[in-house]
Enzyme design. Structure first.
Site, PDB file in Angstrom:
ATOM      1  N   LYS A  83     -19.228 -66.236  18.301  1.00 23.70           N
ATOM      2  CA  LYS A  83     -20.231 -65.773  19.248  1.00 23.70           C
ATOM      3  C   LYS A  83     -19.752 -64.462  19.849  1.00 23.70           C
ATOM      4  O   LYS A  83     -18.679 -64.397  20.450  1.00 23.70           O
ATOM      5  CB  LYS A  83     -20.444 -66.818  20.341  1.00 23.70           C
ATOM      6  CG  LYS A  83     -21.400 -66.353  21.427  1.00 23.70           C
ATOM      7  CD  LYS A  83     -21.723 -67.458  22.401  1.00 23.70           C
ATOM      8  CE  LYS A  83     -22.601 -66.934  23.518  1.00 23.70           C
ATOM      9  NZ  LYS A  83     -22.923 -67.979  24.502  1.00 23.70           N
ATOM     10  N   LYS A 107     -23.483 -66.008  15.944  1.00 27.18           N
ATOM     11  CA  LYS A 107     -24.465 -65.609  16.946  1.00 27.18           C
ATOM     12  C   LYS A 107     -24.096 -64.262  17.532  1.00 27.18           C
ATOM     13  O   LYS A 107     -22.933 -64.092  17.897  1.00 27.18           O
ATOM     14  CB  LYS A 107     -24.492 -66.679  18.049  1.00 27.18           C
ATOM     15  CG  LYS A 107     -25.376 -66.324  19.216  1.00 27.18           C
ATOM     16  CD  LYS A 107     -25.249 -67.349  20.293  1.00 27.18           C
ATOM     17  CE  LYS A 107     -26.052 -66.848  21.476  1.00 27.18           C
ATOM     18  NZ  LYS A 107     -25.829 -67.625  22.646  1.00 27.18           N
TER      19      LYS A 107
HETATM   20  C1  PBG Z   1     -24.697 -69.695  27.182  1.00 29.49           C
HETATM   21  C2  PBG Z   1     -25.571 -69.123  26.143  1.00 29.49           C
HETATM   22  C3  PBG Z   1     -26.103 -67.819  26.032  1.00 29.49           C
HETATM   23  C4  PBG Z   1     -26.958 -67.831  24.946  1.00 29.49           C
HETATM   24  C5  PBG Z   1     -26.898 -69.109  24.405  1.00 29.49           C
HETATM   25  N1  PBG Z   1     -26.024 -69.882  25.147  1.00 29.49           N
HETATM   26  C6  PBG Z   1     -25.941 -66.647  26.912  1.00 29.49           C
HETATM   27  C7  PBG Z   1     -24.687 -65.905  26.993  1.00 29.49           C
HETATM   28  O1  PBG Z   1     -23.686 -66.207  26.361  1.00 29.49           O
HETATM   29  O2  PBG Z   1     -24.675 -64.975  27.796  1.00 29.49           O
HETATM   30  C8  PBG Z   1     -27.783 -66.667  24.465  1.00 29.49           C
HETATM   31  C9  PBG Z   1     -29.023 -67.039  23.740  1.00 29.49           C
HETATM   32  C10 PBG Z   1     -30.003 -65.953  23.549  1.00 29.49           C
HETATM   33  O3  PBG Z   1     -29.814 -64.773  23.909  1.00 29.49           O
HETATM   34  O4  PBG Z   1     -31.054 -66.302  23.017  1.00 29.49           O
HETATM   35  N2  PBG Z   1     -23.384 -69.291  27.189  1.00 29.49           N
END
Ligand code: PBG
Length: 329
Positions: free
Chosen positions: A197, A250
């Site tokens: 991520k 992601k």
């Molecule tokens: C929580 C999380 C996030 C997203 C999914 N889980 C936000 C982040 O990490 O700031 C992002 C999902 C999206 O942008 O659709 N940590």
């Protein structure tokens, strides 16, 4: 054999033939719809930066799930917007937490028995400072945070979650969550780890949706540097060793190369998150008439499959399902 013997256009002549030789397909079996659950009753707040997505109270989410099931959607992913927040996000572990309430409400409706309920596990929606864990000396403390994530996971599974999806990027959290789930008697509950991520600008609209923007600094001490892909392989390898059942990359679109590397290197189901910013760009350009929104949406989803993802989490899921059901009529 080269031209003029070989003419690749021959196989493109008619749609029936193009369909016969088509290598990749997107089906509702692959798609997961994210949903945002908030307190109250009868609440359906539009999320301005994510057209057609809403913060919904538990009663509205139940109706939304019925509609999704009727459209053929098989799985949803929950995010919670709690009534109140605290320093380390323990509100997320309460029996009466907002996502826990939604899970129990859905599990009590028999027509939703087959809907697969996945929960995002993270602290950022539940902490007053918006970071993904407990702050010590100005940064998220890894080993304290994985304790709250493990507790959150057990609480969510007790309330009816089918699968846990940790999105925090702490080291060792998959192993710690696996351990706690097993101790609590949930050794059959799978973990879909947000393994690679990235610290991405594409999460912008989501932070409005989940009310989770960090109040100071950013997430670069825990989420990955967008410049790296060897490191993504290390993250994924570790999560697999710790017991992840599905690994995730992601965002999806700027990281299709990472999805492909994962596919070539590991033998495990791969999920990709077609994140909020990727969604909103398509919606915005579509609204302006600059692109054909439906066509681009399908092309985007297909590109993620072609890169090697088995599973796609996407805010387009409901609309994609609608298009499918109207074309089947
Ligand atoms: C929580 C999380 C996030 C997203 C999914 N889980 C936000 C982040 O990490 O700031 C992002 C999902 C999206 O942008 O659709 N940590």
């Amino acid at each position: 054999m080269a031209f003029p013997i070989t003419r690749l256009r021959r196989l493109r002549k008619k749609e029936a033939l193009r369909a016969m030789v088509r290598e990749n397909h997107v089906s509702l079996d692959d798609l997961i719809m994210p949903l945002f659950v908030c307190p109250g009753e009868g609440v359906k707040n539009p999320i301005s930066s994510m057209p057609d997505n809403y913060q919904m109270s538990v009663d509205v989410i139940v109706e939304e799930c019925k509609e999704l099931v009727q459209l053929g959607v098989r799985s949803v992913l929950f995010f919670g917007i709690p009534e109140s927040k605290d320093e380390d996000g323990t509100v997320a572990c309460q029996h009466n937490g907002i996502v826990q309430q939604a899970l129990r409400a859905i599990r009590s409706v028999s027509e939703l028995d087959e809907l697969y309920l996945i929960v995002d596990v993270c602290n950022c929606e539940y902490t007053t400072h918006g970071h993904c864990g407990t702050i010590v000396d100005g940064d998220v403390h890894n080993d304290l945070t994985i304790e709250t994530l493990a507790a959150q996971s057990v609480s969510l599974v007790k309330s009816g979650a089918d699968m846990i999806a940790p999105s925090d990027m702490m080291d060792g959290r998959v192993g710690r969550i696996r351990e706690e789930l097993d101790l609590a008697g949930f050794s059959n509950t799978p973990i879909m780890a947000y393994s690679a991520k990235y610290a991405s600008g594409f999460y912008g609209p989501f932070r409005e949706a989940a009310e989770s923007a960090p109040s100071f600094g950013d997430r670069r001490t825990y989420q990955m540097d967008p410049a790296n892909s060897d490191e993504a392989m290390r993250e994924i390898e570790l999560d697999i060793q710790e017991g992840a059942d599905i690994v995730m990359v992601k965002p999806a679109l700027s990281y299709l190369d990472v999805i492909r590397r994962t596919k070539d290197k590991f033998n495990i189901p791969i999920a990709a998150y077609n994140v909020s910013g990727e969604y909103s760009m398509v919606k915005a350009a579509g609204k302006l008439g600059w692109i054909d929104e439906d066509r681009v949406m399908k092309e985007v989803l297909l590109s993620i499959k072609r890169a090697g993802a088995d599973i796609i989490i996407s805010y387009h899921t409901k609309h994609f399902a609608r298009l499918l059901s109207s074309s089947n009529k």
